[in-house]
Write a protein that holds these residues in place. Structure first.
Motif, PDB file in Angstrom:
ATOM      1  N   SER A  48      -0.817  74.120  71.360  1.00 26.25           N
ATOM      2  CA  SER A  48       0.018  73.155  70.635  1.00 26.25           C
ATOM      3  C   SER A  48       1.484  73.300  71.032  1.00 26.25           C
ATOM      4  CB  SER A  48      -0.155  73.335  69.120  1.00 26.25           C
ATOM      5  OG  SER A  48       0.107  74.666  68.732  1.00 26.25           O
ATOM      6  N   HIS A  49       1.919  74.547  71.325  1.00 21.75           N
ATOM      7  CA  HIS A  49       3.297  74.763  71.770  1.00 21.75           C
ATOM      8  C   HIS A  49       3.552  74.075  73.103  1.00 21.75           C
ATOM      9  CE1 HIS A  49       7.130  76.852  72.250  1.00 21.75           C
ATOM     10  NE2 HIS A  49       6.753  77.151  73.481  1.00 21.75           N
ATOM     11  N   ALA A  50       2.596  74.182  74.037  1.00 25.44           N
ATOM     12  CA  ALA A  50       2.747  73.533  75.340  1.00 25.44           C
ATOM     13  C   ALA A  50       2.767  72.008  75.201  1.00 25.44           C
ATOM     14  CB  ALA A  50       1.615  73.975  76.272  1.00 25.44           C
ATOM     15  N   LEU A  51       1.893  71.475  74.349  1.00 21.97           N
ATOM     16  CA  LEU A  51       1.901  70.030  74.092  1.00 21.97           C
ATOM     17  C   LEU A  51       3.212  69.590  73.459  1.00 21.97           C
ATOM     18  CD1 LEU A  51      -1.719  69.448  72.704  1.00 21.97           C
ATOM     19  CD2 LEU A  51      -0.752  68.393  74.738  1.00 21.97           C
ATOM     20  N   GLU A  52       3.687  70.383  72.511  1.00 21.64           N
ATOM     21  CA  GLU A  52       4.927  70.061  71.819  1.00 21.64           C
ATOM     22  C   GLU A  52       6.100  70.031  72.797  1.00 21.64           C
ATOM     23  OE1 GLU A  52       6.773  71.741  67.735  1.00 21.64           O
ATOM     24  OE2 GLU A  52       6.727  73.149  69.412  1.00 21.64           O
ATOM     25  N   SER A  53       6.137  70.983  73.737  1.00 23.69           N
ATOM     26  CA  SER A  53       7.219  71.032  74.719  1.00 23.69           C
ATOM     27  C   SER A  53       7.214  69.787  75.603  1.00 23.69           C
ATOM     28  CB  SER A  53       7.086  72.291  75.586  1.00 23.69           C
ATOM     29  OG  SER A  53       7.225  73.455  74.812  1.00 23.69           O
ATOM     30  N   LEU A  54       6.025  69.375  76.037  1.00 22.60           N
ATOM     31  CA  LEU A  54       5.940  68.157  76.841  1.00 22.60           C
ATOM     32  C   LEU A  54       6.389  66.943  76.043  1.00 22.60           C
ATOM     33  CD1 LEU A  54       5.151  66.577  79.328  1.00 22.60           C
ATOM     34  CD2 LEU A  54       2.758  66.666  78.587  1.00 22.60           C
ATOM     35  N   LEU A  55       5.946  66.843  74.783  1.00 24.85           N
ATOM     36  CA  LEU A  55       6.347  65.720  73.940  1.00 24.85           C
ATOM     37  C   LEU A  55       7.840  65.733  73.660  1.00 24.85           C
ATOM     38  CD1 LEU A  55       3.336  65.776  71.464  1.00 24.85           C
ATOM     39  CD2 LEU A  55       3.918  63.884  72.983  1.00 24.85           C
ATOM     40  N   ASP A  56       8.419  66.923  73.549  1.00 24.17           N
ATOM     41  CA  ASP A  56       9.855  67.019  73.341  1.00 24.17           C
ATOM     42  C   ASP A  56      10.601  66.471  74.548  1.00 24.17           C
ATOM     43  OD1 ASP A  56      12.074  67.741  71.759  1.00 24.17           O
ATOM     44  OD2 ASP A  56      12.350  69.555  72.953  1.00 24.17           O
ATOM     45  N   GLY A  57      10.058  66.746  75.757  1.00 20.35           N
ATOM     46  CA  GLY A  57      10.671  66.193  76.958  1.00 20.35           C
ATOM     47  C   GLY A  57      10.565  64.685  77.010  1.00 20.35           C
ATOM     48  N   VAL A  58       9.406  64.140  76.610  1.00 20.74           N
ATOM     49  CA  VAL A  58       9.247  62.683  76.571  1.00 20.74           C
ATOM     50  C   VAL A  58      10.175  62.085  75.526  1.00 20.74           C
ATOM     51  CG1 VAL A  58       7.628  60.813  76.080  1.00 20.74           C
ATOM     52  CG2 VAL A  58       6.860  62.809  77.378  1.00 20.74           C
ATOM     53  N   ARG A  59      10.282  62.745  74.386  1.00 18.25           N
ATOM     54  CA  ARG A  59      11.125  62.247  73.302  1.00 18.25           C
ATOM     55  C   ARG A  59      12.596  62.203  73.700  1.00 18.25           C
ATOM     56  NH1 ARG A  59      11.289  65.420  67.613  1.00 18.25           N
ATOM     57  NH2 ARG A  59      12.079  67.019  69.043  1.00 18.25           N
ATOM     58  N   SER A  60      13.039  63.209  74.451  1.00 18.07           N
ATOM     59  CA  SER A  60      14.441  63.264  74.867  1.00 18.07           C
ATOM     60  C   SER A  60      14.730  62.394  76.079  1.00 18.07           C
ATOM     61  CB  SER A  60      14.832  64.711  75.177  1.00 18.07           C
ATOM     62  OG  SER A  60      14.062  65.214  76.265  1.00 18.07           O
TER      63      SER A  60
END
Length: 640
Positions: A63-75
Motif C-alpha cells: 500500500s505504501h508503494a501504491l500510495e507513493s505512485l498515486l502521490d506522484g500522479v496527484r502532484s
C-alpha cells in the motif's frame, strides 16, 4: 493488541476500500479526473494506516508503494498514462492477496514474487524508493504510546496557510457507529490535523483510545492558521467520520448520538445464521401450539388460544425482522463484476461497455453469496461466445463496442437476475450439429427452440469450443449455472436471437430460510409445493380431461394444461378419483399436478436436503410440520 480479535474487522473494512479502489480505477481508466486520484490515494492510505497498526508488514509495504505512485500522479510529476493505470490494477490485486494472507496468518513478510512489482511501482513514482515506516511489534499499549503523527511521517499534507492569523480551534469528531478499530481511526484523524498546526489538547487522552469502551467521540484542540473548512476536509479524509464540527472555543462534545449518526452496525453473519435457525424452530413451535389450541374444545382453553395467537403474532414479527436483517442489496455482488469484465475483455481483445441495473434489489445474504459463481459463468460466456470483436461488429453494422448488461428486478415473491448481451446470439445450427456429434439428441431432431437449446447447453461437458483457453473450452459453464440455480430453488431461462444477442434469466426466491408453501397429500405422505409457483388449486373434475391429445392434459378456462400425476411420479399406483389439482407455473410453463388432498397453506422452514446418489431430482429441500412430522419440498422445475 489482540490481532486475532481485530483481524476479521480489518479484512471487512479493507475489502470495502479494495472495492472502492476497483470501482474508482475503472472510472479513472476512462477519464483522468483528479477527484479519482484523491479517492484512490485516500483508500490506499487508509489501508496502509490500518495495516501498520495491525503489524501487517507486507500489506503496509504494498500500500505504501501504491500510495507513493498515486502521490506522484496527484502532484502532476508522474504521467497518468495507461501503463500507470495497468500498474495500479496490478498493485491492487497484489494488495488484495497480501490482505488475505495476513489475516489468514500465512506470514506478514512480503512474498518474493512481489518484489519486481514494488520495484516497478517505485520506478514510476516521483519519490525515491524508500521503505515504509518501521513500527515496533504490536503490544497492548502500542496505540497509547504513539506520539502525534508517528504513523504518518510519510504523509505530505498541504502546509497551513500563512496569510491569516493563527488561532485556537476545537475540532469535535464522532466516528461512525460501525467503525472498527476506532482507536486506529482516531489516530488517522490526529495524523491529518497534526501537520496543520500545533496540537494543544486531546480529549479523551490517547491512552484511552485502545480501550473497547472508547466510543469514537473525541476532541482535538490545536493552534492553526487553517480555515474551518480545511480542517473539516482533513478530518473527513481520514474516513469513517460521521460528524465533525470546528469551533473557536472549547465545548463539551455531544455524546447523545444525535444528528447524522448511521443507524447500521456490523454483525457477524454466523450470529444471524444462528438467530435465523432459532426463529425457524420458533415458527415450527408456533404452528404446533396453534394446532393444539384450536383442536381443544374446552372452555378453559380460551385463554390458551388467545395466548397462542398472540405468541404467533410476536413470532411472525420477529421472523420478519430477522429476515429483513439478512437482506442485502445485490449491488454488493455486482461491485465485483466490472473489474472481471474489464480484465476478460482485454484478454479477448474486445471492447465492452458493462452496465448494471437494480443494484438496490435485496436478497438474502446466503443467496447473495451463492449467486456469484453462476453470474460469473454467464458473464464469461457472454464475453467469449456472445460479443464479437470490434472488426466483426463493424462489418455487421453494429457499434464496435459491445454492450453487456447485468440487471436485477423483483417479480412477486422472486428476484430476477438477467445477463444480456448484444452479440451474435447463439447459433442454433452449430449447437444442433454438436449435439448430434456428441449423441445428445437423436438425428430426427432438426430444430431447437429456446428451451431445447438451454437443455443442450446445460448438458455436463457440452462445449462448442474446439480448444481449451483460460476462459472456456472445458465444457464447464451453463451446466454449473443450472445445477447451482436449481439447488437454490430457482430456474434458468434463455432467449436468443441470431445476430442480436442473448438473455439468460435467473429466477430466485428472495430467501432460502422460510417460505410460503401449499401442503398436499400424495399416497398418505405430505409434500410442500412452493407457493410462489402455485397459480391456483381446485378439485379435479373428469370433465376437465382432454381426450386425443399427445400428452395427458386437462382444460381449464379454455387453456390446455399438461397433467403431472404425482402418485405415478413418486412410485405409487395411479388414482384419478377424488383427486385435486394444483396448477403451477415455472419459467413460463404451466402444469396441473394431481394430488390426493389439499392440506393447508403455511410458512415452512426450509432445511437442506441431501438426496441419495442416483435418485430422481424431484426434491429441493425438507421441512418439519407443526405436528412434528417431516415433509419433502418438491422441486417444481423438475416436474415441468
Amino acid at each position: 493488541m489482540d490481532q486475532a480479535r481485530y483481524a476479521e474487522l480489518f479484512r471487512a473494512e479493507a475489502r470495502e476500500h479494495l472495492a472502492e479502489l476497483d470501482t474508482t480505477l475503472l472510472a479513472f481508466e476512462q477519464r483522468a479526473d483528479p477527484a479519482y486520484v484523491a479517492t484512490l490515494f485516500r483508500s490506499t492510505h487508509t489501508i496502509k494506516g490500518m495495516a501498520a497498526a495491525m503489524g501487517y508488514r507486507a500489506v503496509e509495504q504494498v500500500s505504501h508503494a501504491l500510495e507513493s505512485l498515486l502521490d506522484g500522479v496527484r502532484s502532476g510529476v508522474s504521467l497518468a498514462d495507461q501503463a500507470v493505470v495497468a500498474l495500479l490494477f496490478e498493485g491492487t490485486d497484489a494488495l488484495r492477496a497480501c490482505i488475505d494472507d495476513a489475516v489468514a496468518g500465512r506470514g506478514d513478510l512480503l512474498p518474493t514474487a512481489l518484489t519486481p512489482l514494488l520495484q516497478r511501482l517505485d520506478a514510476r513514482s516521483d519519490l525515491a524508493p524508500r521503505p515504509a515506516p518501521r513500527l515496533p511489534e504490536p503490544t497492548n499499549d502500542l496505540l497509547a504510546g504513539l506520539t502525534h503523527g508517528a504513523l504518518f511521517d510519510d504523509v505530505h499534507p498541504s502546509p497551513p496557510r500563512r496569510d491569516t492569523m493563527t488561532e485556537d480551534r476545537v475540532v469535535r469528531v464522532r466516528l461512525t457507529s460501525d467503525c472498527p478499530l476506532k482507536g486506529v481511526r482516531a489516530l488517522l484523524v490526529l495524523g491529518r490535523l497534526a501537520p496543520m498546526g500545533t496540537v494543544l489538547h486531546v480529549e479523551p487522552s490517547q491512552s484511552r483510545w485502545p480501550d473497547d469502551a472508547f466510543d469514537g467521540v473525541f476532541t482535538i484542540s490545536l493552534r492553526t492558521a487553517a480555515t474551518a473548512d480545511r480542517l473539516e476536509e482533513a478530518v473527513r479524509a481520514a474516513g469513517d467520520v460521521a460528524h465533525v464540527t470546528v469551533n473557536a472555543f472549547l465545548a463539551e462534545p455531544r455524546r447523545d448520538g444525535a444528528g447524522d449518526a448511521l443507524r447500521t452496525v456490523r454483525v457477524d453473519r454466523r450470529r444471524l445464521d444462528t438467530l435465523l435457525d432459532l426463529v425457524g424452530e420458533l415458527v415450527i413451535t408456533r404452528d404446533r401450539l396453534l394446532r393444539i389450541a384450536e383442536e381443544s374444545d374446552h372452555s378453559s382453553t380460551r385463554a390458551l388460544t388467545r395466548a397462542a395467537h398472540e405468541t404467533a403474532r410476536l413470532i411472525s414479527a420477529l421472523q420478519d425482522e430477522v429476515l429483513q436483517a439478512r437482506m442485502v442489496p445485490v449491488g454488493q455482488v455486482f461491485d465485483r463484476f466490472p473489474r472481471l469484465v474489464r480484465d476478460i475483455a482485454r484478454d479477448l481483445g474486445k471492447e465492452v461497455q458493462f452496465l448494471t441495473e437494480g443494484r438496490d434489489i435485496e436478497l438474502d445474504r446466503t443467496l447473495l453469496d451463492a449467486i456469484g459463481d453462476p453470474v460469473v459463468h454467464l458473464l464469461r460466456n457472454a464475453l467469449d461466445h456472445g460479443i464479437e470483436d470490434a472488426e466483426t461488429r463493424r462489418a455487421a453494422g453494429k457499434s464496435p463496442t459491445g454492450r453487456l448488461m447485468l440487471r436485477a428486478a423483483r417479480d412477486r415473491a422472486a428476484v430476477i437476475l438477467q445477463v444480456e448481451d448484444d452479440g451474435r446470439g447463439i447459433d442454433r445450427a452449430v449447437i444442433l450439429r454438436r449435439a448430434h456429434e456428441q449423441g445428445l439428441l437423436p438425428a430426427t431432431v432438426e430444430a431447437l427452440d429456446d428451451d431445447a437449446l438451454l437443455q443442450v447447453l446445460s448438458h455436463p461437458g457440452f462445449s462448442t469450443s474446439r480448444s481449451v483457453s483460460a476462459i472456456s473450452g472445458r465444457g464447464v459453464g451453463v451446466d454449473v449455472v443450472v445445477t447451482r440455480v436449481r439447488a437454490l430453488g430457482g430456474t434458468l431461462e434463455l432467449e436468443t436471437l441470431d445476430g442480436e444477442g442473448s438473455v439468460f434469466t435467473l429466477r430466485l426466491p428472495v430467501t432460502l430460510a422460510i417460505a410460503r408453501a401449499l401442503l398436499v397429500d400424495v399416497a398418505g405422505s405430505t409434500y410442500a409445493l412452493p407457493a410462489a409457483h402455485v397459480v391456483e388449486a381446485l378439485a379435479y373434475d373428469p370433465g376437465m380431461l382432454v381426450t386425443g391429445a399427445e400428452r395427458e392434459s386437462l382444460t381449464l378456462r379454455d387453456e390446455v394444461i399438461p397433467i403431472v400425476q404425482l402418485r405415478e411420479r413418486f412410485g405409487h399406483p395411479r388414482q384419478m378419483d377424488d383427486a385435486f389439482v394444483a396448477v403451477i407455473e415455472v419459467s413460463g410453463r404451466r402444469a396441473a399436478l394431481l394430488v390426493d388432498a389439499l392440506v393447508a397453506q403455511q410458512d415452512i422452514v426450509v432445511k437442506p436436503f441431501d438426496a441419495v446418489k442416483g435418485s430422481e431430482p424431484w426434491f429441493s429441500g425438507a421441512t418439519v410440520l407443526g405436528d412434528g412430522t417431516p415433509a419433502l419440498i418438491v422441486d417444481l422445475g423438475s416436474l415441468t
